[in-house]
Design an enzyme around this catalytic site. Sequence first.
Site, mmCIF file in Angstrom:
data_model
loop_
_atom_site.group_PDB
_atom_site.id
_atom_site.type_symbol
_atom_site.label_atom_id
_atom_site.label_comp_id
_atom_site.label_asym_id
_atom_site.label_seq_id
_atom_site.Cartn_x
_atom_site.Cartn_y
_atom_site.Cartn_z
ATOM 1 N N ASP A 1 0.857 -1.174 -0.225
ATOM 2 C CA ASP A 1 -0.266 -0.085 -0.001
ATOM 3 C C ASP A 1 0.976 1.307 -0.047
ATOM 4 O O ASP A 1 0.616 2.272 0.598
ATOM 5 C CB ASP A 1 -0.839 -0.140 1.189
ATOM 6 C CG ASP A 1 -2.058 1.091 1.085
ATOM 7 O OD1 ASP A 1 -2.311 1.509 0.238
ATOM 8 O OD2 ASP A 1 -2.480 1.188 2.318
ATOM 9 N N CYS B 1 -19.245 -1.381 4.963
ATOM 10 C CA CYS B 1 -19.675 -2.659 3.926
ATOM 11 C C CYS B 1 -18.944 -3.871 3.883
ATOM 12 O O CYS B 1 -19.457 -4.746 3.215
ATOM 13 C CB CYS B 1 -19.107 -1.742 2.272
ATOM 14 S SG CYS B 1 -17.311 -1.143 2.608
HETATM 15 S S1 SF4 Z 1 -22.143 -7.102 -0.138
HETATM 16 FE FE1 SF4 Z 1 -22.660 -8.454 -1.456
HETATM 17 S S2 SF4 Z 1 -22.495 -7.127 -3.413
HETATM 18 FE FE2 SF4 Z 1 -21.169 -6.323 -1.670
HETATM 19 S S3 SF4 Z 1 -19.262 -7.065 -2.223
HETATM 20 FE FE3 SF4 Z 1 -20.252 -8.330 -0.657
HETATM 21 S S4 SF4 Z 1 -21.044 -10.080 -1.840
HETATM 22 FE FE4 SF4 Z 1 -20.422 -8.343 -3.344
HETATM 23 S S1 SF4 Z 2 -19.612 1.377 3.819
HETATM 24 FE FE1 SF4 Z 2 -19.248 3.272 2.654
HETATM 25 S S2 SF4 Z 2 -18.389 4.805 3.539
HETATM 26 FE FE2 SF4 Z 2 -18.048 2.940 4.655
HETATM 27 S S3 SF4 Z 2 -16.268 2.015 4.061
HETATM 28 FE FE3 SF4 Z 2 -17.804 1.450 2.560
HETATM 29 S S4 SF4 Z 2 -17.889 2.935 1.036
HETATM 30 FE FE4 SF4 Z 2 -17.043 3.734 2.479
#
Ligand code: SF4
Ligand code: SF4
Length: 310
Positions: free
Chosen positions: A130, A240
Amino acid sequence: MTPQKHSEIIKQVAKLNGFDYCGISKADFLAEEAPKLEKWLKSGFQGEMSYLDNHFDKRLDPRLLVPGAKTVVSLLFNYYPEKNPVETEYKIAKYAYGEDYHTVVKDKCYSMLEQLRSQLGDIGGRVFVDSAPVMERVWAEKSGLGWIGRHGLLINKSQGSYFFIAELIIDLECEPDGPVKDYCGTCTKCVDACPTEAILPNKTLNASHCISYLTIELKSSIDEKFSDKMNDWIFGCDICQDVCPWNRFSKHTNEIRFEPVEAIGYSKKDWEQLEKEQFDRVFKHSAVQRTGFEGLKRNISFLKKISTNS
Ligand code: SF4
Ligand code: SF4
């Protein structure tokens, strides 16, 4: 020795040095990435991270970074911690719980390169964690370590996405691995869960809206439009990744240097009262240094102001 044998030895040595996965690609021009990267930069999604505008050609061709490069070795190192954040307290991203990954993972890469030299002769090359213009996720995907999910991170089918990615770019010819399938399917959990709508269609991340960027990379003040979207994150964000179904398969890291620092148990009040001297002591060897004491205080004050006003 054959290129197959080189690859075999590299994978054994990676394992001996604690890497969870190792994949190999031919060092070549990333033709498919060039228009995507150009479009992303033109859209301004990099925000204030102007360093991403530099070294466009080197970013796309590792042979310009390491003269004579023949192979990109991609390495994954698991950082998934045992400890989970308390939802009602301020949170920092899991990757920053312990000692700075740049140091920890780089140490392992150098040790690996040294061992490879003792087994395979005088290999020329460089180590990247990185820290230089290397499209690490793209290389890891090309070498079959996983696929790039809708959130833009690499997902390994057996163990999810809580990994650091490192590369050795070397002048040794090796047998490459091929890519694997994309298993995001119809899932949109990360898109739906992202509070700042930073994840756009076509696997594009508007980094300038991501909480990670807002709390770490952004040097100016955080725009008020994000005031009800920060979800108590003061350094990075894991939303996420936490919602991604593939992270059900995450395993706790065994790396002692990633043991959480004491601040991971702090209450909101503790964070709000954090002094510079304490910050320097607690985060001396931490990736949190990237935002610095002033940056962290800015993030805390931003969140505190929101809770006072609500
Ligand atoms: S949450 Fe679902 S769409 Fe998002 S990265 Fe994971 S598998 Fe893929
Ligand atoms: S959920 Fe949205 S704000 Fe949080 S790390 Fe993932 S992309 Fe960034």
